[in-house]
Design a protein around this motif. Structure first.
Motif, short mmCIF file in Angstrom:
data_model
loop_
_atom_site.label_atom_id
_atom_site.label_comp_id
_atom_site.label_asym_id
_atom_site.label_seq_id
_atom_site.Cartn_x
_atom_site.Cartn_y
_atom_site.Cartn_z
N THR A 152 0.84 -1.18 0.00
CA THR A 152 0.00 0.00 0.00
C THR A 152 0.87 1.23 0.00
O THR A 152 2.06 1.18 0.32
N ASN A 197 2.35 1.03 -7.29
CA ASN A 197 1.43 2.09 -6.90
C ASN A 197 2.03 3.47 -7.12
O ASN A 197 1.31 4.43 -7.39
N SER A 218 1.43 3.95 -10.78
CA SER A 218 0.01 4.16 -11.05
C SER A 218 -0.43 5.56 -10.66
O SER A 218 -1.20 6.21 -11.38
N CYS A 219 0.06 6.05 -9.51
CA CYS A 219 -0.43 7.32 -8.97
C CYS A 219 0.28 8.54 -9.54
O CYS A 219 -0.29 9.63 -9.56
N ILE A 276 -4.98 0.95 -7.55
CA ILE A 276 -4.05 0.50 -6.50
C ILE A 276 -3.93 -1.01 -6.57
O ILE A 276 -4.93 -1.72 -6.68
#
Length: 275
Positions: free
Chosen positions: A4, A220, A223-224, A270
Motif C-alpha cells: 500500500t 502504486n 500508477s499514482c 491501486i
C-alpha cells in the motif's frame, strides 16, 4: 503480504504532454548483449514529450539497462536512441547535456563536497565551470525544490542515504535539461520522502516542462504519479500506455508471475499482491 502507499490527490495529465507522434525519446530496435546474454531485445519505443514516464517490471527485465542506453551510459549493440531528435550515440557531449540529464542507480564521489557544490555541478553544461549569477539562481532554486536549503552547507558524508539521494536528484534537475532520466530515484527514501520526491518530479514535469523518465519498483508509485507506464519483461517491452491501460491484473500478473489484484480508490488504480 499486501503493498500500500499513501496516495496523492487524483491528477490529470500535465499541460504540455503531446502525442507520441512527437516523442521526446525514440528507441529504434535497440538490442544490448553481455557476452551471449541478451538483456535488451529489439526494443522499439516512443516516449511522449512532457509528463512522467515510469519503467516497471521484475528484476532482470532490462529497465535500468534500457535507461542507461537512453542516457548514453551504455552503448547499444544494435539500433539507436534519439532524444529531442538528437542521436545520443553521436551527438557531442556538451550539446547532448543541454537536452538530457541522467541519474545512475549508484552514485559515488571520491571528493568531499557540500550539497550546494554537488547541485552546482548540474550547471556545468551551461557554465563550463564559470557559474554566472543566473547559474547560482538555478542552484538555489533546485535546493529549495528538493527541501535541501537547510542542508546546503553540509558535506555529503554527513547526510543520510535519503538526503544524499535528494541532493543528487537536485543536481540533475539543476542541469535544466529537457529530458531527465532517473534510475530508481526512490532508493534510500522512506515513505514520506518517496511520496514527496514523486510529487516534486511530477511538478517539475508540469511546471518546468520537463520530460521525466523513472525506473520504479513500486507499482502504486507508477500508477499514482506517472502519465505513461512502460512495462518490461525479459528484455522486451510488453506494453506501454496510460495507468488505466497498464495497471490491469491480467497484464501485471503475467509480467510478475504472481496474482496481482487492482482496486479503484479515490480515482486511482491501486495494486495488492500476496505471496
Amino acid at each position: 503480504m499486501s503493498e500500500t502507499l499513501d496516495l496523492p490527490p487524483t491528477s490529470t495529465a500535465p499541460t504540455g504532454v503531446t502525442s507520441p507522434a512527437t516523442p521526446a525519446v525514440r528507441v529504434e530496435g535497440v538490442t544490448k548483449r553481455y557476452g551471449q546474454t541478451v538483456v535488451i531485445d529489439d526494443v522499439r519505443l516512443e516516449l511522449p514529450t512532457g509528463g512522467v514516464t515510469a519503467l516497471i517490471g521484475p528484476n532482470g527485465a532490462g529497465k535500468s539497462t534500457l535507461l542507461s542506453v537512453m542516457g548514453r551510459l551504455l552503448g547499444a549493440d544494435e539500433g539507436r536512441v534519439t532524444v529531442a531528435g538528437l542521436d545520443v550515440a553521436t551527438t557531442k557531449g556538451d550539446v547532448l547535456a543541454t537536452k538530457l540529464a541522467v541519474l545512475r542507480q549508484e552514485n559515488r564521489l571520491d571528493i568531499r563536497l557540500t550539497v550546494r557544490d554537488l547541485v552546482a555541478f548540474g550547471r556545468y553544461p551551461h557554465s563550463k565551470g564559470r557559474p554566472t549569477a543566473d547559474d547560482l539562481v538555478h542552484v538555489e532554486r533546485a535546493l529549495a525544490y528538493l527541501d535541501l536549503t537547510d542542508l546546503a552547507d553540509r558535506f555529503l558524508d554527513q547526510l543520510s542515504g535519503g538526503q544524499r539521494q535528494r541532493a543528487f536528484v537536485a543536481m540533475v534537475l539543476c542541469q535544466d535539461a529537457d529530458v531527465v532520466l532517473l534510475d530508481e530515484p526512490l532508493n534510500n527514501l522512506d515513505l514520506r520522502h518517496a511520496v514527496a520526491m514523486m510529487g516534486r518530479l511530477r511538478d517539475a514535469a508540469r511546471e518546468l516542462g520537463r520530460t521525466i523518465v523513472v525506473v520504479v519498483h513500486d507499482l502504486n508509485v507508477a500508477s499514482c504519479y506517472a502519465d505513461t507506464i512502460v512495462a518490461m519483461s525479459q528484455g522486451r517491452v510488453v506494453a506501454s500506455g496510460t495507468p488505466e491501460e497498464i495497471i490491469r491484473p491480467e497484464l501485471l500478473s503475467g509480467i510478475y508471475g504472481l496474482p496481482i489484484a487492482v482496486h479503484e480508490l479515490d480515482g486511482q488504480r491501486i495494486t495488492t499482491y500476496y505471496c
